[in-house]
Design a protein around this motif. Structure first.
Motif, mmCIF file in Angstrom:
data_model
loop_
_atom_site.group_PDB
_atom_site.id
_atom_site.type_symbol
_atom_site.label_atom_id
_atom_site.label_comp_id
_atom_site.label_asym_id
_atom_site.label_seq_id
_atom_site.Cartn_x
_atom_site.Cartn_y
_atom_site.Cartn_z
ATOM 1 N N LYS A 45 -7.227 44.115 -7.371
ATOM 2 C CA LYS A 45 -8.423 43.259 -7.419
ATOM 3 C C LYS A 45 -8.388 42.351 -8.646
ATOM 4 O O LYS A 45 -8.644 41.145 -8.549
ATOM 5 C CB LYS A 45 -9.686 44.133 -7.449
ATOM 6 C CG LYS A 45 -10.973 43.331 -7.494
ATOM 7 C CD LYS A 45 -12.181 44.247 -7.498
ATOM 8 C CE LYS A 45 -13.464 43.441 -7.651
ATOM 9 N NZ LYS A 45 -14.651 44.295 -7.649
ATOM 10 N N GLN A 46 -8.043 42.918 -9.783
ATOM 11 C CA GLN A 46 -7.987 42.134 -11.019
ATOM 12 C C GLN A 46 -6.944 41.028 -10.913
ATOM 13 O O GLN A 46 -7.195 39.882 -11.304
ATOM 14 C CB GLN A 46 -7.679 43.039 -12.204
ATOM 15 C CG GLN A 46 -7.676 42.317 -13.529
ATOM 16 C CD GLN A 46 -7.422 43.259 -14.697
ATOM 17 O OE1 GLN A 46 -7.215 44.448 -14.527
ATOM 18 N NE2 GLN A 46 -7.442 42.702 -15.885
ATOM 19 N N VAL A 47 -5.762 41.351 -10.368
ATOM 20 C CA VAL A 47 -4.711 40.342 -10.204
ATOM 21 C C VAL A 47 -5.170 39.250 -9.250
ATOM 22 O O VAL A 47 -4.985 38.050 -9.519
ATOM 23 C CB VAL A 47 -3.397 40.996 -9.715
ATOM 24 C CG1 VAL A 47 -2.404 39.948 -9.247
ATOM 25 C CG2 VAL A 47 -2.794 41.863 -10.811
ATOM 26 N N ILE A 75 -4.727 34.837 -9.396
ATOM 27 C CA ILE A 75 -4.515 34.038 -8.185
ATOM 28 C C ILE A 75 -5.724 33.166 -7.859
ATOM 29 O O ILE A 75 -5.619 31.941 -7.821
ATOM 30 C CB ILE A 75 -4.151 34.948 -6.989
ATOM 31 C CG1 ILE A 75 -2.838 35.691 -7.284
ATOM 32 C CG2 ILE A 75 -4.030 34.136 -5.711
ATOM 33 C CD1 ILE A 75 -2.445 36.714 -6.262
ATOM 34 N N LEU A 76 -6.897 33.794 -7.607
ATOM 35 C CA LEU A 76 -8.057 33.009 -7.154
ATOM 36 C C LEU A 76 -8.580 32.041 -8.210
ATOM 37 O O LEU A 76 -8.789 30.858 -7.916
ATOM 38 C CB LEU A 76 -9.174 33.941 -6.673
ATOM 39 C CG LEU A 76 -9.030 34.427 -5.238
ATOM 40 C CD1 LEU A 76 -10.043 35.521 -4.930
ATOM 41 C CD2 LEU A 76 -9.172 33.289 -4.258
ATOM 42 N N GLU A 77 -8.823 32.539 -9.421
ATOM 43 C CA GLU A 77 -9.366 31.655 -10.462
ATOM 44 C C GLU A 77 -8.433 30.472 -10.752
ATOM 45 O O GLU A 77 -8.899 29.323 -10.789
ATOM 46 C CB GLU A 77 -9.694 32.452 -11.722
ATOM 47 C CG GLU A 77 -10.927 33.333 -11.550
ATOM 48 C CD GLU A 77 -11.223 34.202 -12.764
ATOM 49 O OE1 GLU A 77 -10.449 34.194 -13.752
ATOM 50 O OE2 GLU A 77 -12.253 34.903 -12.726
ATOM 51 N N PRO A 78 -7.110 30.693 -10.951
ATOM 52 C CA PRO A 78 -6.227 29.532 -11.173
ATOM 53 C C PRO A 78 -6.159 28.594 -9.968
ATOM 54 O O PRO A 78 -6.085 27.375 -10.134
ATOM 55 C CB PRO A 78 -4.854 30.165 -11.439
ATOM 56 C CG PRO A 78 -5.137 31.554 -11.877
ATOM 57 C CD PRO A 78 -6.393 31.954 -11.173
ATOM 58 N N SER A 98 -9.217 35.179 -0.691
ATOM 59 C CA SER A 98 -10.583 35.708 -0.637
ATOM 60 C C SER A 98 -10.682 36.803 0.424
ATOM 61 O O SER A 98 -11.356 37.819 0.223
ATOM 62 C CB SER A 98 -11.579 34.593 -0.335
ATOM 63 O OG SER A 98 -11.626 33.676 -1.410
ATOM 64 N N ALA A 99 -9.998 36.613 1.547
ATOM 65 C CA ALA A 99 -9.971 37.645 2.590
ATOM 66 C C ALA A 99 -9.261 38.899 2.072
ATOM 67 O O ALA A 99 -9.702 40.021 2.325
ATOM 68 C CB ALA A 99 -9.280 37.112 3.836
ATOM 69 N N ASP A 100 -8.160 38.704 1.342
ATOM 70 C CA ASP A 100 -7.470 39.852 0.737
ATOM 71 C C ASP A 100 -8.385 40.579 -0.241
ATOM 72 O O ASP A 100 -8.416 41.809 -0.271
ATOM 73 C CB ASP A 100 -6.197 39.407 0.013
ATOM 74 C CG ASP A 100 -5.047 39.116 0.958
ATOM 75 O OD1 ASP A 100 -5.150 39.474 2.145
ATOM 76 O OD2 ASP A 100 -4.043 38.532 0.503
ATOM 77 N N LEU A 101 -9.131 39.817 -1.030
ATOM 78 C CA LEU A 101 -10.057 40.417 -1.991
ATOM 79 C C LEU A 101 -11.126 41.231 -1.270
ATOM 80 O O LEU A 101 -11.477 42.337 -1.698
ATOM 81 C CB LEU A 101 -10.703 39.336 -2.864
ATOM 82 C CG LEU A 101 -11.680 39.815 -3.929
ATOM 83 C CD1 LEU A 101 -10.999 40.755 -4.918
ATOM 84 C CD2 LEU A 101 -12.286 38.619 -4.666
#
Length: 188
Positions: A122-124, A129-132, A174-177
């Motif tokens: 989740k952190q990764v 990934i998501l934020e960048p 986002s789906a993975d998260l």
């Protein structure tokens, strides 16, 4: 003497048959997995097409279990219980159209992982990934706005394609998260 031998043979045969049946039935019963007597170690909300079900799912023996009737009704499937078997029939099996493309897969590749592993994933996903990716998309939006002011059609089209790629990546991650968060909820 002959009567005694025949009676003994019948009794011995009956005992042997009884032993065979009792051991094979016990071996068969051991091979069938049952949840009777298992401990519920957690529960979670089940969301179908963006709507939460009224019945919650349960974690039993480290596996996610969903309420079959609530889930199938939310998907528009028919439910029939016969004996100890639950039959769920979709529109496709009834000769209509399938809604399988609209329903996210119930298989979660993150299920069964440890809580620490899931929190790391989740952190990764969020930080690396998501934020960048979202930040890169914002940069591209600014570059697109600049290109639209200057009127360069090739640059505008290239930026739009890049933004579409970023949007697809954001949707995928986002789906993975969401799957990771569902697996985490099942570990609690």
């Amino acid at each position: 003497m002959k009567k005694f031998t025949h009676k003994f043979a019948y009794i011995a045969g009956g005992v042997i048959i009884g032993i065979v049946f009792s051991t094979t039935a016990g071996a068969f019963a051991d091979s069938v997995k049952s949840m009777v007597g298992k401990k519920v170690t957690g529960e979670y909300l089940v969301v179908v097409n963006g709507k939460g079900l009224s019945d919650k799912g349960a974690v039993i023996d480290s596996k996610a279990n969903v309420p079959a009737r609530s889930l199938s009704e939310a998907l528009g499937a028919d439910v029939k219980v016969s004996g100890k078997t639950i039959y769920i029939t979709t529109d496709e099996e009834q000769g209509g159209t399938s809604t399988a493309a609209e329903v996210p897969s119930s298989n979660n590749e993150y299920s069964g992982r440890s809580k620490a592993d899931l929190e790391g994933v989740k952190q990764v996903l969020i930080e690396k990934i998501l934020e960048p990716t979202k930040a890169g998309r914002e940069v591209l939006l600014k570059e697109l706005a600049d290109a639209e002011k200057n009127g360069s059609e090739q640059v505008i089209e290239a930026k739009k394609k890049q933004i579409a790629t970023y949007d697809a990546d954001i949707e995928k991650y986002s789906a993975d998260l969401a799957k990771v968060e569902a697996a985490l909820a099942a570990t609690k």
